[in-house]
Design a protein around this motif. Structure first.
Motif, PDB file in Angstrom:
ATOM      1  N   LEU A   1       1.148  -8.911  13.572  1.00 18.70           N
ATOM      2  CA  LEU A   1       0.812 -10.292  13.255  1.00 18.70           C
ATOM      3  C   LEU A   1      -0.085 -10.315  12.022  1.00 18.70           C
ATOM      4  N   ASN A   2      -0.038 -11.441  11.324  1.00 16.19           N
ATOM      5  CA  ASN A   2      -0.688 -11.507  10.019  1.00 16.19           C
ATOM      6  C   ASN A   2      -1.991 -12.296  10.064  1.00 16.19           C
ATOM      7  N   THR A   3      -2.976 -11.808   9.329  1.00 17.63           N
ATOM      8  CA  THR A   3      -4.245 -12.512   9.142  1.00 17.63           C
ATOM      9  C   THR A   3      -4.637 -12.416   7.673  1.00 17.63           C
ATOM     10  N   ASN A   4      -5.535 -13.275   7.253  1.00 14.02           N
ATOM     11  CA  ASN A   4      -6.033 -13.238   5.880  1.00 14.02           C
ATOM     12  C   ASN A   4      -7.177 -12.235   5.806  1.00 14.02           C
ATOM     13  N   GLU A   5      -6.896 -11.045   5.287  1.00  8.39           N
ATOM     14  CA  GLU A   5      -7.910  -9.999   5.214  1.00  8.39           C
ATOM     15  C   GLU A   5      -8.390  -9.768   3.787  1.00  8.39           C
ATOM     16  N   HIS A   6      -8.207 -10.772   2.942  1.00  9.92           N
ATOM     17  CA  HIS A   6      -8.776 -10.661   1.603  1.00  9.92           C
ATOM     18  C   HIS A   6     -10.292 -10.642   1.722  1.00  9.92           C
TER      19      HIS A   6
ATOM     20  N   ALA B   1      -1.634  -7.139   7.750  1.00  7.67           N
ATOM     21  CA  ALA B   1      -2.238  -7.305   6.419  1.00  7.67           C
ATOM     22  C   ALA B   1      -2.397  -5.993   5.655  1.00  7.67           C
ATOM     23  N   PRO B   2      -2.908  -4.905   6.255  1.00  9.45           N
ATOM     24  CA  PRO B   2      -3.061  -3.674   5.464  1.00  9.45           C
ATOM     25  C   PRO B   2      -1.754  -3.170   4.866  1.00  9.45           C
ATOM     26  N   LEU B   3      -0.646  -3.350   5.594  1.00  9.44           N
ATOM     27  CA  LEU B   3       0.647  -2.924   5.071  1.00  9.44           C
ATOM     28  C   LEU B   3       1.088  -3.812   3.916  1.00  9.44           C
ATOM     29  N   MET B   4       0.864  -5.109   4.036  1.00 10.20           N
ATOM     30  CA  MET B   4       1.241  -6.015   2.958  1.00 10.20           C
ATOM     31  C   MET B   4       0.377  -5.777   1.721  1.00 10.20           C
ATOM     32  N   HIS B   5      -0.897  -5.470   1.922  1.00 12.04           N
ATOM     33  CA  HIS B   5      -1.769  -5.142   0.783  1.00 12.04           C
ATOM     34  C   HIS B   5      -1.250  -3.888   0.080  1.00 12.04           C
ATOM     35  N   GLN B   6      -0.822  -2.919   0.873  1.00 14.35           N
ATOM     36  CA  GLN B   6      -0.302  -1.675   0.309  1.00 14.35           C
ATOM     37  C   GLN B   6       0.959  -1.920  -0.521  1.00 14.35           C
ATOM     38  N   LEU B   7       1.867  -2.723   0.011  1.00 15.84           N
ATOM     39  CA  LEU B   7       3.132  -2.965  -0.674  1.00 15.84           C
ATOM     40  C   LEU B   7       2.981  -3.883  -1.871  1.00 15.84           C
ATOM     41  N   ARG B   8       2.275  -4.986  -1.699  1.00 17.13           N
ATOM     42  CA  ARG B   8       2.194  -5.990  -2.752  1.00 17.13           C
ATOM     43  C   ARG B   8       1.398  -5.518  -3.963  1.00 17.13           C
ATOM     44  N   ALA B   9       0.571  -4.500  -3.788  1.00 15.50           N
ATOM     45  CA  ALA B   9      -0.212  -3.988  -4.920  1.00 15.50           C
ATOM     46  C   ALA B   9       0.677  -3.383  -6.000  1.00 15.50           C
TER      47      ALA B   9
END
Length: 429
Positions: A133-138, A169-177
């Protein structure tokens, strides 16, 4: 959408990359953003959840994505739910995506209407052990508003309390970077539109022009080139206003002899450019303004050269700080003695340069990414040093968007005027 269709191969590849790094027997659930209300029956413009857009290309509310790579039935490994249209919606809001259009945009073959979600979901969720599940981890998130994603987490826990929940979120941060080639093209398009706006205003700005008139000129140029408008709240700050880092009132006159700081850029297909320029209202820098401008430009060029593969966030900013120190000494704003006595936690240069030099850029202006990850090819950063001298009412910042490559970097805004002489020549041509 105003923007041209995006090749669905981008979203297919993004989902494949995500599926590769999931735990076995996993399910990913992503929800579209809410349409936020104003008052009465009013609402704000819709802005898609960037993670959902990144994985589907769907720019529509009430959309849900499920990814379950190990589901026994192949048709349930990628499932997209979109809002069903009807005659009333068509009359009042316009047509929504058909199922076939959703397939063409996303590359996902299994499409249901959003109102079918609960029925279909029960045939998928019980085949999963790990639910992402997704959260805003900025790290800069400070929102008090509960998102649709946050509400869904509460709802899921109530209905399925013994599933193992995992942070997406950590996976999306990894990919989107790491930007794919299509993403770089979209960012470049946003930069190109921004260039058109900046060149337009160089011929428009003169003493007596209002800051909001400059904003209007930019918006006109952006929208006429298929942008929805500004990629963030524009900063159009004349004179002492330029020393207010997030000045957004844009309601003062531009006066003869002042510098106009412009932190303004266009978005395109949800990807946002980020530009800052500082120009003389009357078309000519004074001697002091030029001294400070040139100092910032030297820091900019030195900083840009450090945005290379293998560098890392904190070390990069320490080195930029050293360059800034030397320029502030040259300008008579700091002394070596002041630096020797400085608080290491708040270096002396921070008085005149209180913000960071770079941030990740992409679907969000302050895009997601991990500051402890060494720079890699495909990352995109801003480069934005500035010097703000409040006692002189003078603030200058310069900013371009930089793509890190295997052999250095590429300045996506290299074609936008930045040299003082070029800006003066264009303003007086």
């Amino acid at each position: 959408m105003r923007y041209s269709p995006i090749d669905k191969s981008l979203f297919i590849e993004n989902r494949r990359r995500l599926a590769e790094i999931l735990k076995p027997k996993s399910l990913v659930i992503l929800n579209a953003n809410d349409i936020m209300p104003t008052s009465a029956d009013g609402s704000m413009g819709f802005k898609q959840n960037p993670d959902l857009f990144y994985l589907t290309g769907v720019d529509q509310e009430e959309t849900v994505l499920l990814i379950s790579p190990n589901h026994p039935d192949p048709k349930f490994r990628e499932v997209l739910f979109v809002r069903e249209t009807n005659e009333l919606i068509a009359v009042w809001e316009g047509e929504k995506l058909t199922k076939e259009q959703a397939r063409q945009v996303s590359g996902i073959q299994t499409i249901f209407w959003t109102h079918q979600f609960e029925t279909v979901f029960k045939g998928i969720v019980f085949e999963a052990e790990n639910v992402y599940l997704n959260t805003n981890e900025h790290t800069r998130n400070d929102s008090a508003v509960q998102t649709r994603e946050a509400r869904y987490i509460v709802d899921f826990k109530e209905k399925y309390p013994i599933h193992n929940l995992v942070r997406l979120a950590p996976l999306m941060h990894q990919l989107r970077a790491i930007k794919q080639s299509v993403e770089v093209e979209l960012l470049q398009k946003a930069c190109d539109i921004t260039k058109l706006g900046f060149e337009r205003l160089l011929k428009f700005v003169k003493p007596g022009v209002q800051e909001f008139e400059v904003e209007a000129e930019l918006l006109h140029e952006f929208v006429r080139n298929r942008s929805r408008g500004f990629s963030y709240q524009p900063i159009i700050a004349s004179g002492a206003n330029a020393c207010v880092l997030h000045y957004i009132q844009n309601d003062q006159p531009c006066k003869d002899g002042d510098i106009l700081l412009l932190d303004v850029a266009a978005e395109y297909a949800n990807y946002g450019a980020d530009l800052t320029r500082s120009i003389p209202v009357n078309g000519r820098f004074t001697k002091r303004q030029r001294e400070v401008y040139d100092a910032v430009l030297r820091v900019f060029k030195a900083s840009r050269s450090m945005l290379v593969t293998g560098n890392i966030w904190d070390e990069y900013h320490v080195e930029v700080g050293k360059v800034m120190e030397s320029e502030l000494i040259r300008l008579g704003l700091l002394t070596k003695e002041m630096i020797e006595k400085q608080d290491p936690e708040w270096p002396a240069y921070k008085k005149y340069f209180p913000h960071g030099t770079s941030h990740f850029l992409g679907l969000d202006i302050h895009d997601v990414g991990n500051k402890y990850r060494r720079f890699e090819p495909g990352m995109v950063f801003t480069c934005e040093p500035g010097i703000y001298i409040r006692e002189e009412g003078l603030g200058i910042r310069l900013e371009n968007d930089i793509l890190i490559t295997e052999n250095g970097n590429t300045d996506l805004m290299a074609h936008i005027p930045i040299e003082a002489e070029e800006i003066e020549d264009l303003m007086n041509s």
